[in-house]
Design an enzyme around this catalytic site. Structure first.
Site, PDB file in Angstrom:
ATOM      1  N   ASP A 207       0.811  -1.215   0.000  1.00  0.00           N
ATOM      2  CA  ASP A 207       0.000   0.000   0.000  1.00  0.00           C
ATOM      3  C   ASP A 207       0.848   1.272   0.000  1.00  0.00           C
ATOM      4  OD1 ASP A 207      -2.529   1.275   0.009  1.00  0.00           O
ATOM      5  OD2 ASP A 207      -2.407   1.613   2.159  1.00  0.00           O
ATOM      6  N   SER A 231      -6.993   5.303  -0.138  1.00  0.00           N
ATOM      7  CA  SER A 231      -7.270   4.004  -0.742  1.00  0.00           C
ATOM      8  C   SER A 231      -8.744   3.668  -0.562  1.00  0.00           C
ATOM      9  CB  SER A 231      -6.412   2.918  -0.083  1.00  0.00           C
ATOM     10  OG  SER A 231      -5.039   3.218  -0.199  1.00  0.00           O
ATOM     11  N   GLN A 281      -5.552  -1.920  -6.895  1.00  0.00           N
ATOM     12  CA  GLN A 281      -6.144  -0.989  -5.935  1.00  0.00           C
ATOM     13  C   GLN A 281      -6.808   0.159  -6.675  1.00  0.00           C
ATOM     14  OE1 GLN A 281      -4.057   2.198  -3.261  1.00  0.00           O
ATOM     15  NE2 GLN A 281      -4.146   0.344  -2.006  1.00  0.00           N
TER      16      GLN A 281
END
Length: 289
Positions: A207, A231, A281
């Site tokens: 991430d 996110s 993502q």
């Protein structure tokens, strides 16, 4: 092993407070919200602790619902959705202030022999040992800014070496804009031989740079551009065993952005070129007035 990695491993050692209920904490530092990779990693630890040892995680699908509050613990509730002969499925809900901040479904699989192929080819990039660290690259960009230099000087659990431009470099030089990022990373320590731990640490690191790939395509950078980002969801597939204390190349690209959202995807390769993890993502990228 530096103190930052010791602290991370401690954060991942969740407290079990009831059957299928775990509690995690955040680092003791002044941040506005919990890092998404931390929540995903802790949720995967919680799920993994309810699964037989002969089953390894092969995929996870997660949604970031609300910003996490770093000042209070996070409670992880695990739901046992299925225990089959070959596959085990778990659902995890992370809760703070009585509300869900994150949900994740994870699937675990008993090892089986099967057909095998790999279409993806690892990008040709310099060896990680020949590249400067992320901190050294950033030191050249921030100059004499004492606040940023202090932040960069702190120990970090992950050693990251960029084989492509940083967002701050592309912000200063539009010719460096690109929808692709290549980053070598590893945890610089001899870690235990626990397959779940290495997967969890890859989830934590996954991430860090994906959203930056979206920004890099537009010459934007955190702290320099008038943007707000977060996110939205995160999916990972784990293809074969690997070690997070060996170098992994995280090859990332952003195929699309529009409507205050952007998509990024990545592949993690071992130094020998084996594809071990795939990541996708979607993130919010909001232009502020």
């Amino acid at each position: 092993m530096n103190e930052a990695l010791k602290e991370l491993l401690d954060l991942l050692d969740l407290e079990q407070i009831e059957l299928d209920i775990f509690r995690g904490r955040s680092p003791e530092e002044r941040i506005q919200r919990v890092f998404g990779g931390q929540v995903a990693a802790q949720a995967l630890v919680a799920a993994g602790r309810t699964v037989p040892k002969d089953r390894d995680v092969h995929s996870l699908h997660a949604y970031f619902i609300r910003p996490g509050d770093p000042s209070i613990p996070i409670v992880y509730n695990v739901e046992r959705l299925r225990d089959g002969r070959s596959f085990t499925t778990r659902r995890v809900v992370a809760v703070q202030h009585g509300k869900a901040i994150f949900t994740m479904s994870a699937s675990f699989h008993v090892f089986e022999e099967g057909v095998a192929h790999q279409a993806s080819v690892m990008p040709v990039v310099p060896d990680p040992e020949t590249l400067p660290t992320f901190q050294d690259r950033m030191f050249e960009l921030v100059g004499d800014n004492p606040g940023l230099r202090d932040w960069l000087s702190r120990p970090r659990p992950v050693d990251a070496r960029y084989a492509s431009p940083l967002t701050w470099e592309a912000f200063q030089n539009p010719e460096l804009r690109s929808p692709q990022t290549n980053v070598w990373f590893r945890y610089h320590a001899d870690l235990p031989d626990d397959p779940l731990l290495h997967v969890v640490l890859a989830a934590y690191a996954s991430d860090f740079t994906l959203v930056d790939t979206i920004l890099l395509a537009h010459g934007m950078a955190w702290g320099a551009s008038n943007i707000m980002g977060a996110s939205l969801d995160h999916a990972m597939w784990f293809h074969r065993p690997f070690r997070a204390d060996d170098w992994l190349l995280y090859a990332q690209e952003s195929p699309w952005s529009a409507g205050a959202r952007g998509l990024a995807r990545g592949e993690m390769f071992t130094a020998s070129g084996d594809l071990v993890v795939s990541v996708v993502q979607e993130a919010m990228i909001r232009l502020m007035k």
